[in-house]
Design an enzyme around this catalytic site. Structure first.
Site, PDB file in Angstrom:
ATOM      1  N   GLY A  40       0.807  -1.216   0.000  1.00  0.00           N
ATOM      2  CA  GLY A  40       0.000   0.000   0.000  1.00  0.00           C
ATOM      3  C   GLY A  40       0.837   1.260   0.000  1.00  0.00           C
ATOM      4  O   GLY A  40       0.601   2.174  -0.789  1.00  0.00           O
ATOM      5  N   ASP A  61      10.412  -7.255  -1.287  1.00  0.00           N
ATOM      6  CA  ASP A  61       9.105  -7.859  -0.992  1.00  0.00           C
ATOM      7  C   ASP A  61       9.161  -9.331  -1.377  1.00  0.00           C
ATOM      8  O   ASP A  61       9.628  -9.663  -2.462  1.00  0.00           O
ATOM      9  CB  ASP A  61       7.980  -7.145  -1.750  1.00  0.00           C
ATOM     10  CG  ASP A  61       6.655  -7.246  -1.006  1.00  0.00           C
ATOM     11  OD1 ASP A  61       6.025  -6.203  -0.776  1.00  0.00           O
ATOM     12  OD2 ASP A  61       6.257  -8.377  -0.658  1.00  0.00           O
ATOM     13  N   SER A  68      -7.072  -9.098  -2.700  1.00  0.00           N
ATOM     14  CA  SER A  68      -7.393  -8.127  -1.647  1.00  0.00           C
ATOM     15  C   SER A  68      -6.374  -6.984  -1.589  1.00  0.00           C
ATOM     16  O   SER A  68      -6.573  -6.021  -0.850  1.00  0.00           O
ATOM     17  CB  SER A  68      -7.457  -8.829  -0.288  1.00  0.00           C
ATOM     18  OG  SER A  68      -6.183  -9.307   0.066  1.00  0.00           O
ATOM     19  N   ASN A  69      -5.282  -7.076  -2.357  1.00  0.00           N
ATOM     20  CA  ASN A  69      -4.297  -5.986  -2.395  1.00  0.00           C
ATOM     21  C   ASN A  69      -4.726  -4.864  -3.334  1.00  0.00           C
ATOM     22  O   ASN A  69      -4.299  -3.717  -3.193  1.00  0.00           O
ATOM     23  CB  ASN A  69      -2.935  -6.486  -2.905  1.00  0.00           C
ATOM     24  CG  ASN A  69      -2.319  -7.575  -2.056  1.00  0.00           C
ATOM     25  OD1 ASN A  69      -1.603  -8.416  -2.578  1.00  0.00           O
ATOM     26  ND2 ASN A  69      -2.572  -7.579  -0.766  1.00  0.00           N
ATOM     27  N   LEU A  70      -5.546  -5.200  -4.335  1.00  0.00           N
ATOM     28  CA  LEU A  70      -5.753  -4.281  -5.458  1.00  0.00           C
ATOM     29  C   LEU A  70      -6.543  -3.033  -5.067  1.00  0.00           C
ATOM     30  O   LEU A  70      -6.497  -2.027  -5.777  1.00  0.00           O
ATOM     31  CB  LEU A  70      -6.472  -5.002  -6.604  1.00  0.00           C
ATOM     32  CG  LEU A  70      -5.728  -6.238  -7.159  1.00  0.00           C
ATOM     33  CD1 LEU A  70      -6.552  -6.890  -8.264  1.00  0.00           C
ATOM     34  CD2 LEU A  70      -4.348  -5.871  -7.681  1.00  0.00           C
ATOM     35  N   ARG A  72      -5.828  -0.944  -2.984  1.00  0.00           N
ATOM     36  CA  ARG A  72      -4.931   0.168  -2.623  1.00  0.00           C
ATOM     37  C   ARG A  72      -3.526   0.053  -3.208  1.00  0.00           C
ATOM     38  O   ARG A  72      -2.806   1.043  -3.288  1.00  0.00           O
ATOM     39  CB  ARG A  72      -4.827   0.295  -1.098  1.00  0.00           C
ATOM     40  CG  ARG A  72      -4.196  -0.917  -0.461  1.00  0.00           C
ATOM     41  CD  ARG A  72      -4.503  -1.063   1.011  1.00  0.00           C
ATOM     42  NE  ARG A  72      -3.895  -2.286   1.515  1.00  0.00           N
ATOM     43  CZ  ARG A  72      -4.384  -3.499   1.303  1.00  0.00           C
ATOM     44  NH1 ARG A  72      -5.488  -3.665   0.623  1.00  0.00           N
ATOM     45  NH2 ARG A  72      -3.765  -4.568   1.751  1.00  0.00           N
ATOM     46  N   LYS A  85       5.228  -9.777  -6.053  1.00  0.00           N
ATOM     47  CA  LYS A  85       5.018  -8.328  -5.955  1.00  0.00           C
ATOM     48  C   LYS A  85       6.229  -7.555  -6.461  1.00  0.00           C
ATOM     49  O   LYS A  85       6.095  -6.522  -7.110  1.00  0.00           O
ATOM     50  CB  LYS A  85       4.736  -7.922  -4.507  1.00  0.00           C
ATOM     51  CG  LYS A  85       3.318  -8.132  -4.087  1.00  0.00           C
ATOM     52  CD  LYS A  85       3.043  -7.434  -2.759  1.00  0.00           C
ATOM     53  CE  LYS A  85       1.635  -7.760  -2.315  1.00  0.00           C
ATOM     54  NZ  LYS A  85       1.325  -7.177  -1.002  1.00  0.00           N
ATOM     55  N   ASP A 129       4.310  -3.380   7.189  1.00  0.00           N
ATOM     56  CA  ASP A 129       3.000  -3.430   7.827  1.00  0.00           C
ATOM     57  C   ASP A 129       3.048  -4.201   9.140  1.00  0.00           C
ATOM     58  O   ASP A 129       2.030  -4.658   9.624  1.00  0.00           O
ATOM     59  CB  ASP A 129       1.988  -4.086   6.880  1.00  0.00           C
ATOM     60  CG  ASP A 129       2.410  -5.499   6.495  1.00  0.00           C
ATOM     61  OD1 ASP A 129       3.512  -5.924   6.916  1.00  0.00           O
ATOM     62  OD2 ASP A 129       1.643  -6.176   5.789  1.00  0.00           O
ATOM     63  N   CYS A 188      -3.703  -4.179   9.269  1.00  0.00           N
ATOM     64  CA  CYS A 188      -4.692  -3.747   8.272  1.00  0.00           C
ATOM     65  C   CYS A 188      -5.511  -4.934   7.786  1.00  0.00           C
ATOM     66  O   CYS A 188      -6.685  -4.793   7.450  1.00  0.00           O
ATOM     67  CB  CYS A 188      -4.006  -3.068   7.095  1.00  0.00           C
ATOM     68  SG  CYS A 188      -3.371  -1.432   7.504  1.00  0.00           S
ATOM     69  N   CYS A 340     -11.625 -17.909  13.488  1.00  0.00           N
ATOM     70  CA  CYS A 340     -11.595 -16.504  13.047  1.00  0.00           C
ATOM     71  C   CYS A 340     -11.349 -16.510  11.538  1.00  0.00           C
ATOM     72  O   CYS A 340     -11.877 -17.359  10.836  1.00  0.00           O
ATOM     73  CB  CYS A 340     -10.547 -15.707  13.820  1.00  0.00           C
ATOM     74  SG  CYS A 340      -8.855 -16.277  13.561  1.00  0.00           S
TER      75      CYS A 340
END
Ligand SMILES: [Zn+2]
Length: 382
Positions: A40, A61, A68-70, A72, A85, A129, A188, A340
């Site tokens: 992000g 990286d 779910s990354n796209l 941001r 990445k 992160d 996040c 969870c």
């Protein structure tokens, strides 16, 4: 080396700024920046630095692009899902500006490799992160006397600063001497983040890098900038170097890199396939839900918004955030399976309930994500 005609055309809006000019643009070209994380924060940082003509960009990286990354991480596109990445980042950066040398470090930054990774670069930018990597980046930068351009984001709030004890300011440890207790500050991935927020904080970090490279303006050294997107407010906190700081203080006790997972109280993540003694599989969770005679209750400890996205029929919702007030609703002698999203939070809930005297607890390994993979693919993954 002079700028060639293509470079002059490309950077013309810089060249006519007296604060940049031909000399400044050459400084940018001579500057190398190591970007830790191509997510992000790393996305806007790398894109703007490349566009601005930073000479060399290193990208660290080890992750692959996920859907779910796209929301941001604008370095990556739909077509990149599943790719490295670092490689996706390099392709995007070079498409924007082929003059930039991109060095890929398709690896996890660790205490073993951090000094070697950082040493060749002029400036480091923290796009991480998690706390262990943030303390690791800080300590390595202090030891190597490299400016560490810091940013962090969560939900609607972000912060940024420049840590550079060798230039007179504090370091990250002066601001946060102790990491938060493990599990107390959600990531996040657990708490969510507004997609545009890393764009704002990352652009602030990129601005600071350009100023450091140009040697112009007043940087965020000695200042912490706080941003709230919901209120659209910036605040500023004055920072002071802590003379007692264990790494940049007058009598440092940390003289080499340490074990940052241990420092942050994090037990190493078990291999995905590795089962903990307190774990049960999603197959066992299915058996418990299918057969009431087993008398096992399945508790979902995720937050209500996550429950709305996806849940498993027959489970009972008790969000971790309400646990302290509500655990007395549960029976310490009843057998519970806790689940969870991925299995991390439910394990922390298990440990908490066990301290409260609960006897028969199991953690569902892999959480609802594994349920979607192995039991019912109609349950959406998020
Ligand atoms: Zn310090």
């Amino acid at each position: 080396m002079e700028l060639n005609n293509d470079e002059i055309r490309r950077y013309s809006r810089h060249l006519i700024l007296p604060e940049v000019g031909m000399a400044g643009q050459k400084k940018l070209r001579a500057t190398s920046v190591l970007c830790i994380g191509a997510g992000g924060l790393g996305s806007p940082i790398a894109l703007y630095l490349a566009a601005a003509g930073i000479g060399k960009l290193g990208i660290v990286d080890f992750d692959v692009v996920d859907y779910s990354n796209l929301q941001r991480q604008i370095l990556h596109t739909d077509a990149d899902v599943g790719r490295s990445k670092a490689e996706s980042a390099k392709e995007t950066i070079n498409a924007l500006n082929p003059n930039v040398e991109v060095a890929l470090h398709n690896t996890r930054i660790t205490s073993q490799n951090a000094l070697d990774l950082i040493r060749p670069y002029d400036i480091v930018v923290d796009g991480t992160d998690n706390f262990p990597t943030r303390y690791l980046t800080n300590d390595a930068c202090v030891l190597l006397k490299k400016p560490n351009v810091y940013g962090s984001i969560f939900r609607f709030e972000g912060q940024a600063s420049v840590f550079a004890p060798h230039l007179g300011g504090p370091c990250y440890r002066c601001l946060y001497p102790e990491p938060p207790p493990p599990g107390m500050v959600p990531s996040c991935a657990e708490g969510g983040v507004l997609g545009v927020l890393p764009g704002i904080i990352g652009c602030i970090q990129a601005t600071e890098i350009l100023k450091l490279a140009l040697g112009t303006g007043t940087t965020l050294i000695n200042r912490l900038l706080l941003f709230n997107a919901l209120d659209m407010k910036f605040r500023e906190v004055k920072l002071r170097r802590d003379p007692q700081c264990p790494i940049c203080g007058e009598h440092p006790t940390i003289k080499e890199l340490i074990d940052y997972e241990q420092f942050c109280g994090i037990t190493p993540e078990p291999e995905k396939s590795h089962m903990h003694p307190d774990d049960v599989t999603v197959q066992e969770m299915k058996r418990a839900l299918d057969d009431p005679k087993l008398n096992i209750k399945v508790i979902d400890v995720r937050e209500p918004d996550e429950y709305q996205i996806a849940h498993v029929k027959g489970t009972q919702l008790l969000p971790m955030s309400e646990l302290q007030q509500r655990f007395t609703e549960l029976d310490p002698n009843q057998q519970y399976y806790l689940h969870c999203h991925h299995g991390g939070r439910s394990m922390r809930v298990l440990q908490f309930l066990r301290q409260q005297g609960f006897k028969y607890l199991k953690n569902v390994h892999g959480g609802i994500d594994a349920w979607s993979d192995e039991i019912d693919s109609s349950v959406p993954k998020y």
